[in-house]
Design an enzyme around this catalytic site. Structure first.
Site, mmCIF file in Angstrom:
data_model
loop_
_atom_site.group_PDB
_atom_site.id
_atom_site.type_symbol
_atom_site.label_atom_id
_atom_site.label_comp_id
_atom_site.label_asym_id
_atom_site.label_seq_id
_atom_site.Cartn_x
_atom_site.Cartn_y
_atom_site.Cartn_z
ATOM 1 C CB SER A 43 -21.747 8.674 -23.643
ATOM 2 O OG SER A 43 -20.508 7.761 -23.424
ATOM 3 C CD GLU B 199 -23.019 7.993 -18.149
ATOM 4 O OE1 GLU B 199 -23.504 7.233 -17.814
ATOM 5 O OE2 GLU B 199 -22.041 8.141 -19.172
ATOM 6 C CG HIS C 179 -23.924 5.032 -21.291
ATOM 7 N ND1 HIS C 179 -23.743 5.978 -20.013
ATOM 8 C CD2 HIS C 179 -23.424 5.155 -22.308
ATOM 9 C CE1 HIS C 179 -22.306 5.863 -21.297
ATOM 10 N NE2 HIS C 179 -21.991 6.018 -22.674
#
Length: 305
Positions: free
Chosen positions: A109, A208, A278
């Protein structure tokens, strides 16, 4: 590209926080979850700090990063959570020391910008993994834990596989090979025009995202497109796009339409629905390794560490 020495049971691992603060009720179970894997967690100060939406001031979070790489007693480094803030550290990090002391480095992330720079500037493989205060602390499913342990302890399996019940998807047919790079789309796009800009030339670009509506995904992909990053790569790997639907679907393009309209004309193989990001279960992916992707037959293989 250097592959850091894998961890072993009993290895000392630094828990650092380059991004947002750890909720107080998650720290103890997060530390316990690392110890449960047979590792010895060393909790660095940033894991207990808060400065608004950051885990301490920039100098404090950067100091933890630098100290963890410089300390010869630390075998690996695990980012305890994501959030926001890693980009604020880039000019404060001692990249030369990190390059001289390659170690297992984990997170995802907001950690994406650190992965990219450790790969590109420091020349060693890092690992896109779930994190202790985000996923580990609550207990991991068997698929996620096995993939995580493989990354931590150096179990190199050739085939990168989704859970059996979740097939990957062909977005654009073709076969390609290249070094795997990327991570979170917001962080990748925010790197453009900076000294830490992503290099996609002849690489397989992994993307992502979470919590972004289709028009925002559209905008970020368009930034990569205009910057020539999609044209330069050898292929595209699409992971999980969690909670990225439109509030009013009737007034929005679907994600599939965004991908079709912005990616297909680049003429690259594109493999989608990769179980990484996630999402749970999730795989752990090594970044900076050579991979072979067959989007036609929906396979992904690591060919060289």
């Amino acid at each position: 590209m250097i592959t850091p020495k894998p961890l072993s049971r009993g290895a000392r691992v630094a828990l650092i926080d380059a991004s947002g603060p750890v909720p107080e009720d998650r720290l103890a179970p997060a530390v316990a979850s690392v110890r449960a894997l047979g590792l010895e967690p060393v909790v660095f100060p940033s894991c207990r700090m808060r400065h608004g939406y950051l885990a301490g001031y920039d100098r404090e979070r950067a100091q933890d990063f630098n100290d963890a790489f410089a300390d010869p007693s630390i075998d690996g480094i695990i980012c305890i959570r994501g959030g926001y803030g890693a980009q604020r550290l880039m000019d404060r990090i001692d990249w030369d020391t990190a390059a001289k002391n390659p170690k297992v480095f984990c997170g995802y992330s907001d950690v994406t910008i650190l992965h990219m720079t450790l790969n590109q500037r420091c020349g060693f493989v890092t690992y896109h993994t779930p994190m202790p205060a985000t996923e580990w602390y609550a207990g991991l499913d068997a698929y996620t834990q096995r993939s995580l342990e493989n990354a931590l302890f150096g179990v190199h399996e050739t085939d990168v596989l989704n859970p059996p019940e979740v097939p990957m998807a062909t977005i654009a047919k073709g076969i390609c090979r290249g070094v795997l790079t990327g991570g979170n789309l917001s962080l990748i796009s925010a790197s453009l025009g900076t000294p830490y800009e992503i290099d996609t030339k002849d690489k397989i670009l992994f993307i992502e995202e979470i919590g972004e509506s289709p028009y925002r995904i559209d905008r970020m992909l368009l930034m990569l497109k205009h910057a020539g990053k999609l044209r330069a790569c050898s292929g595209i790997l699409l992971g999980a796009f969690t909670d990225c639907g439109a509030p009013d679907p009737e007034k929005s393009l679907t994600l599939r339409e965004v991908f079709t309209e912005l990616l297909l004309d680049e003429g690259k193989p594109i493999l989608g629905a990769v179980q990484c990001g996630h999402i749970l279960p999730t795989m752990s992916l090594p970044l900076g390794v050579n991979v072979s992707m067959d989007a036609t037959n929906r396979t992904l293989q690591i060919v060289e560490y």
